[in-house]
Write an enzyme that holds these catalytic residues in place. Structure first.
Site, PDB file in Angstrom:
ATOM      1  N   LYS A   1       0.842  -1.201   0.000  1.00 31.10           N
ATOM      2  CA  LYS A   1       0.000   0.000   0.000  1.00 31.10           C
ATOM      3  C   LYS A   1       0.882   1.260   0.000  1.00 31.10           C
ATOM      4  O   LYS A   1       2.073   1.184   0.343  1.00 31.10           O
ATOM      5  CB  LYS A   1      -0.914  -0.019   1.228  1.00 31.10           C
ATOM      6  CG  LYS A   1      -1.877  -1.212   1.237  1.00 31.10           C
ATOM      7  CD  LYS A   1      -2.784  -1.171   2.475  1.00 31.10           C
ATOM      8  CE  LYS A   1      -3.731  -2.350   2.511  1.00 31.10           C
ATOM      9  NZ  LYS A   1      -4.649  -2.318   3.657  1.00 31.10           N
TER      10      LYS A   1
ATOM     11  N   TYR B   1     -11.659  -2.677  -3.579  1.00 32.36           N
ATOM     12  CA  TYR B   1     -12.124  -3.016  -2.224  1.00 32.36           C
ATOM     13  C   TYR B   1     -13.645  -3.032  -2.122  1.00 32.36           C
ATOM     14  O   TYR B   1     -14.195  -2.757  -1.049  1.00 32.36           O
ATOM     15  CB  TYR B   1     -11.549  -2.002  -1.220  1.00 32.36           C
ATOM     16  CG  TYR B   1     -10.169  -2.379  -0.693  1.00 32.36           C
ATOM     17  CD1 TYR B   1      -9.954  -3.569  -0.009  1.00 32.36           C
ATOM     18  CD2 TYR B   1      -9.077  -1.539  -0.864  1.00 32.36           C
ATOM     19  CE1 TYR B   1      -8.706  -3.918   0.483  1.00 32.36           C
ATOM     20  CE2 TYR B   1      -7.811  -1.877  -0.375  1.00 32.36           C
ATOM     21  CZ  TYR B   1      -7.650  -3.076   0.302  1.00 32.36           C
ATOM     22  OH  TYR B   1      -6.410  -3.422   0.794  1.00 32.36           O
TER      23      TYR B   1
ATOM     24  N   PHE C   1     -14.831   2.169   7.641  1.00 32.86           N
ATOM     25  CA  PHE C   1     -13.455   2.511   7.257  1.00 32.86           C
ATOM     26  C   PHE C   1     -13.264   2.619   5.736  1.00 32.86           C
ATOM     27  O   PHE C   1     -12.168   2.950   5.269  1.00 32.86           O
ATOM     28  CB  PHE C   1     -12.472   1.481   7.842  1.00 32.86           C
ATOM     29  CG  PHE C   1     -12.736   0.056   7.429  1.00 32.86           C
ATOM     30  CD1 PHE C   1     -12.283  -0.421   6.205  1.00 32.86           C
ATOM     31  CD2 PHE C   1     -13.432  -0.812   8.267  1.00 32.86           C
ATOM     32  CE1 PHE C   1     -12.520  -1.731   5.826  1.00 32.86           C
ATOM     33  CE2 PHE C   1     -13.665  -2.128   7.886  1.00 32.86           C
ATOM     34  CZ  PHE C   1     -13.216  -2.589   6.659  1.00 32.86           C
TER      35      PHE C   1
ATOM     36  N   ARG D   1      -0.343 -14.255   4.222  1.00 31.34           N
ATOM     37  CA  ARG D   1      -1.123 -13.622   5.291  1.00 31.34           C
ATOM     38  C   ARG D   1      -0.433 -13.791   6.654  1.00 31.34           C
ATOM     39  O   ARG D   1      -0.501 -12.910   7.502  1.00 31.34           O
ATOM     40  CB  ARG D   1      -2.561 -14.171   5.300  1.00 31.34           C
ATOM     41  CG  ARG D   1      -3.380 -13.582   4.142  1.00 31.34           C
ATOM     42  CD  ARG D   1      -4.823 -14.015   4.166  1.00 31.34           C
ATOM     43  NE  ARG D   1      -5.586 -13.439   5.266  1.00 31.34           N
ATOM     44  CZ  ARG D   1      -6.202 -12.255   5.229  1.00 31.34           C
ATOM     45  NH1 ARG D   1      -6.125 -11.517   4.139  1.00 31.34           N
ATOM     46  NH2 ARG D   1      -6.878 -11.822   6.256  1.00 31.34           N
TER      47      ARG D   1
ATOM     48  N   THR E   1      -4.460  -7.531  11.056  1.00 29.72           N
ATOM     49  CA  THR E   1      -4.853  -6.365  10.251  1.00 29.72           C
ATOM     50  C   THR E   1      -4.320  -5.058  10.842  1.00 29.72           C
ATOM     51  O   THR E   1      -3.774  -4.216  10.125  1.00 29.72           O
ATOM     52  CB  THR E   1      -6.403  -6.295  10.157  1.00 29.72           C
ATOM     53  OG1 THR E   1      -6.863  -7.522   9.593  1.00 29.72           O
ATOM     54  CG2 THR E   1      -6.862  -5.135   9.300  1.00 29.72           C
TER      55      THR E   1
ATOM     56  N   ARG F   1       3.372  -6.088   8.842  1.00 19.85           N
ATOM     57  CA  ARG F   1       2.550  -4.965   9.323  1.00 19.85           C
ATOM     58  C   ARG F   1       3.127  -4.356  10.605  1.00 19.85           C
ATOM     59  O   ARG F   1       3.066  -3.147  10.803  1.00 19.85           O
ATOM     60  CB  ARG F   1       1.099  -5.429   9.519  1.00 19.85           C
ATOM     61  CG  ARG F   1       0.372  -5.547   8.178  1.00 19.85           C
ATOM     62  CD  ARG F   1      -0.948  -6.243   8.268  1.00 19.85           C
ATOM     63  NE  ARG F   1      -1.716  -6.081   7.040  1.00 19.85           N
ATOM     64  CZ  ARG F   1      -2.817  -6.765   6.764  1.00 19.85           C
ATOM     65  NH1 ARG F   1      -3.299  -7.645   7.616  1.00 19.85           N
ATOM     66  NH2 ARG F   1      -3.459  -6.558   5.632  1.00 19.85           N
TER      67      ARG F   1
ATOM     68  N   ASN G   1      -1.757  -0.171   7.045  1.00 21.92           N
ATOM     69  CA  ASN G   1      -1.135  -1.389   7.572  1.00 21.92           C
ATOM     70  C   ASN G   1      -0.200  -2.057   6.559  1.00 21.92           C
ATOM     71  O   ASN G   1      -0.040  -3.261   6.536  1.00 21.92           O
ATOM     72  CB  ASN G   1      -2.208  -2.365   8.080  1.00 21.92           C
ATOM     73  CG  ASN G   1      -3.182  -2.752   6.986  1.00 21.92           C
ATOM     74  OD1 ASN G   1      -3.070  -2.292   5.852  1.00 21.92           O
ATOM     75  ND2 ASN G   1      -4.131  -3.602   7.320  1.00 21.92           N
TER      76      ASN G   1
ATOM     77  N   HIS H   1      -1.539  -5.632   1.592  1.00 24.58           N
ATOM     78  CA  HIS H   1      -2.779  -6.395   1.461  1.00 24.58           C
ATOM     79  C   HIS H   1      -2.442  -7.822   1.045  1.00 24.58           C
ATOM     80  O   HIS H   1      -1.444  -8.055   0.360  1.00 24.58           O
ATOM     81  CB  HIS H   1      -3.647  -5.739   0.369  1.00 24.58           C
ATOM     82  CG  HIS H   1      -4.745  -6.622  -0.138  1.00 24.58           C
ATOM     83  ND1 HIS H   1      -5.965  -6.717   0.484  1.00 24.58           N
ATOM     84  CD2 HIS H   1      -4.791  -7.484  -1.199  1.00 24.58           C
ATOM     85  CE1 HIS H   1      -6.728  -7.582  -0.184  1.00 24.58           C
ATOM     86  NE2 HIS H   1      -6.032  -8.057  -1.213  1.00 24.58           N
TER      87      HIS H   1
ATOM     88  N   GLU I   1      -8.511 -10.602  -7.845  1.00 27.97           N
ATOM     89  CA  GLU I   1      -7.587  -9.480  -7.596  1.00 27.97           C
ATOM     90  C   GLU I   1      -6.385  -9.528  -8.547  1.00 27.97           C
ATOM     91  O   GLU I   1      -5.879  -8.491  -8.961  1.00 27.97           O
ATOM     92  CB  GLU I   1      -7.130  -9.515  -6.134  1.00 27.97           C
ATOM     93  CG  GLU I   1      -8.259  -9.172  -5.175  1.00 27.97           C
ATOM     94  CD  GLU I   1      -7.906  -9.391  -3.699  1.00 27.97           C
ATOM     95  OE1 GLU I   1      -8.778  -9.144  -2.859  1.00 27.97           O
ATOM     96  OE2 GLU I   1      -6.775  -9.809  -3.391  1.00 27.97           O
TER      97      GLU I   1
HETATM   98  P1  GDP Z   1      -7.022  -7.700   5.851  1.00 24.71           P
HETATM   99  O1  GDP Z   1      -7.467  -8.916   5.123  1.00 24.71           O
HETATM  100  O2  GDP Z   1      -6.234  -7.983   7.085  1.00 24.71           O
HETATM  101  O3  GDP Z   1      -6.352  -6.699   4.962  1.00 24.71           O
HETATM  102  O4  GDP Z   1      -8.339  -6.996   6.408  1.00 24.71           O
HETATM  103  P2  GDP Z   1      -9.773  -6.792   5.720  1.00 24.71           P
HETATM  104  O5  GDP Z   1      -9.884  -7.503   4.411  1.00 24.71           O
HETATM  105  O6  GDP Z   1     -10.787  -7.107   6.754  1.00 24.71           O
HETATM  106  O7  GDP Z   1      -9.833  -5.217   5.462  1.00 24.71           O
HETATM  107  C1  GDP Z   1      -9.211  -4.618   4.347  1.00 24.71           C
HETATM  108  C2  GDP Z   1      -8.452  -3.424   4.803  1.00 24.71           C
HETATM  109  O8  GDP Z   1      -9.364  -2.477   5.363  1.00 24.71           O
HETATM  110  C3  GDP Z   1      -7.447  -3.663   5.916  1.00 24.71           C
HETATM  111  O9  GDP Z   1      -6.218  -4.132   5.449  1.00 24.71           O
HETATM  112  C4  GDP Z   1      -7.358  -2.306   6.555  1.00 24.71           C
HETATM  113  O10 GDP Z   1      -6.503  -1.456   5.797  1.00 24.71           O
HETATM  114  C5  GDP Z   1      -8.772  -1.801   6.457  1.00 24.71           C
HETATM  115  N1  GDP Z   1      -9.552  -2.127   7.686  1.00 24.71           N
HETATM  116  C6  GDP Z   1     -10.123  -3.293   7.992  1.00 24.71           C
HETATM  117  N2  GDP Z   1     -10.773  -3.238   9.182  1.00 24.71           N
HETATM  118  C7  GDP Z   1     -10.611  -1.984   9.637  1.00 24.71           C
HETATM  119  C8  GDP Z   1     -11.042  -1.302  10.804  1.00 24.71           C
HETATM  120  O11 GDP Z   1     -11.724  -1.855  11.661  1.00 24.71           O
HETATM  121  N3  GDP Z   1     -10.673  -0.022  10.922  1.00 24.71           N
HETATM  122  C9  GDP Z   1      -9.934   0.626   9.985  1.00 24.71           C
HETATM  123  N4  GDP Z   1      -9.613   1.909  10.155  1.00 24.71           N
HETATM  124  N5  GDP Z   1      -9.510   0.007   8.849  1.00 24.71           N
HETATM  125  C10 GDP Z   1      -9.826  -1.289   8.676  1.00 24.71           C
END
Ligand code: GDP
Length: 441
Positions: free
Chosen positions: A102, A140, A148, A176, A182, A196, A206, A209, A220
């Site tokens: 990112k 996304y 968010f 992962r 996350t 991360r 973070n 992805h 993707e």
């Molecule tokens: P990942 O698979 O760990 O990347 O998490 P997700 O697929 O659930 O979410 C996609 C992206 O959205 C994450 O990598 C974060 O950048 C963002 N994100 C997810 N959950 C949250 C949250 O609760 N708060 C905030 N601020 N960002 C979030």
């Protein structure tokens, strides 16, 4: 048992496009792990094409669907598994997933690539992109409506991202795991050595992805790698071109080299690609008849994946960075580099004059041409001719000197040449364009 030496014979269907006749030939390609030997059968006529022969340069890890391998100067594209045994044994070991650096971690691209290769994952495809907000929203879209979502999509569109297709055993889960939780704050507590934890800031910013399912990985990967013009970010002006050569990519040094480049220069475009032998020759055309290693250089450049970058000056983006970047790369001969410029990229990562880790643009006026050649995909997509690679300026190309006496203390080579017909030709002199280099779609 170690799969790399399990005594098995793995079979693949490979294709080779004859550059002279344009005929596409298909072969059954066998790889024996016991002695790293190969054999090939031409499929249409059911004939032996290559008797079993040791080929230690080829490792089992390089044999996955979608990869291109070099066998006796032929670029073979691996189209499919050749039998059920190979499919059953290798499919799980050659899983693919989509990784994305990112914008908040873009400056750490080199370190993240080092982490990927150190953990045994291969980078099958890589593209740097600048996404718009709508494109980030599309990527996304499964999170649309969540609180968010606006912050996340604005972050993704706020700077360049580096999309990568990774391949390896359990690639999806392993990537992962390397990412960690996350939230970067949680990661620092629960998985302090994760990506991360090291490079992320908070829950949104973070660092990286990773696809969360095989279906997401497929979608993707298509998102980033079907349309090569998506988010194209090359500037094509005030630039130099760097190419991390195939031997350095194979050796897993690309991340460390990219680190060195990013510490000193802005990277404005980046892509993993391959040259055919013909395009490697065209790219190096100005060295033909001038540099004794011309053929060996084209062979190396066409021998596998490379990572190309467009480079800009960090302090002054309007300044031409070509000469400054040549100083960072060092003398063409790594032996000379190690004695005269020990802190240069070639001193550190080069092996010999041909496998000297990195190509850099030679002449200030060639940076834009080389960048167009590598990054301007509409040339490939709509059939227009690629730009001429040879500068139209009077030929005063600096030869990458291999003689230490010609290497001046200022770090530039004093050897120059003039009068080579290839150095003064223009695009119109050059006949029809040869095939372009390939990016994996
Ligand atoms: P990942 O698979 O760990 O990347 O998490 P997700 O697929 O659930 O979410 C996609 C992206 O959205 C994450 O990598 C974060 O950048 C963002 N994100 C997810 N959950 C949250 C949250 O609760 N708060 C905030 N601020 N960002 C979030």
């Amino acid at each position: 048992m170690d799969i790399k030496n399990d005594g098995a014979r793995y079979a693949f269907v490979v294709r080779w496009s004859d550059p002279m006749t344009q005929i596409v030939w298909k072969y059954q390609f066998m790889y024996h792990t016991s002695d790293r030997s190969i054999e090939m059968y031409e499929m249409k006529n059911q004939k032996t094409f290559l008797k079993r022969v040791a080929y230690p340069a080829l490792a089992l890890e390089q044999l996955y669907i979608g990869s291109t391998i070099l066998v006796y100067s032929r670029q073979l594209f691996i189209e499919d598994y050749g039998d059920d045994f190979t499919r059953k044994h290798l499919r799980g070991l050659q899983e693919t997933t989509l990784a994305m650096i990112k914008p908040d971690a873009f400056q750490h691209t080199g370190q993240i690539l080092e982490c990927i290769t150190a953990n045994g994952l291969l980078i099958k495809n890589l593209r740097m992109c600048q996404l718009s907000v709508p494109q980030a929203e599309e990527f996304y879209k499964c999170h649309r409506g969540k609180p968010f979502f606006p912050c996340l999509t604005q972050l993704i569109a706020s700077g360049p991202v580096v999309a990568m297709e990774l391949v390896g055993e359990n690639a999806l889960c392993r990537w992962r795991m390397l990412l960690g939780p996350t939230s970067a704050e949680v990661a620092r507590i629960k998985a302090p050595s994760s990506i991360r934890a090291q490079f992320g800031t908070d829950c949104t910013r973070n660092a990286c992805h990773g696809s969360d399912s095989h279906e997401s990985a497929r979608l993707e990967t298509c998102f980033f790698f079907i349309d090569r013009k998506l988010g194209m970010c090359a500037r094509f002006r005030n630039c130099s071109v760097a190419i991390v050569k195939p031997h350095a990519v194979t050796a897993g040094s690309a991340g460390a080299i990219i680190n060195r480049v990013m510490e000193n220069f802005d990277v404005t475009a980046m892509e993993l690609a391959q040259f055919t032998r013909a395009t490697a020759m065209e790219f190096y055309e100005v060295y033909r008849g001038i540099v004794p290693d011309f053929l060996a250089m084209t062979f190396e450049l066409g021998s596998g994946d490379f990572i190309a970058m467009e480079i800009a000056d960090k302090q002054n983006p309007c300044m031409n960075p070509v000469n400054k970047f040549r100083d960072l790369c060092g003398p063409a001969d790594p032996c000379i580099a190690r004695s005269l410029r020990p802190h240069t990229i070639r001193a550190e990562f080069g092996i010999n004059k041909v496998k000297n880790a990195i190509h850099c643009t030679d002449l200030e006026e060639d940076g834009e041409l080389e960048s167009q050649y590598i990054f301007m995909h509409e040339y490939a997509l709509d059939g227009r001719a690629p730009p001429a690679l040879v500068s139209k300026a009077p030929c005063t190309r600096k030869i990458e000197s291999t003689d230490s006496s010609e290497y001046s203390s200022s770090g530039t080579c004093s050897g120059t040449t003039s009068g080579s017909s290839s150095c003064s030709s223009s695009q119109s002199d050059r006949g029809p364009p040869p095939p372009r280099f390939s990016c994996r779609a």
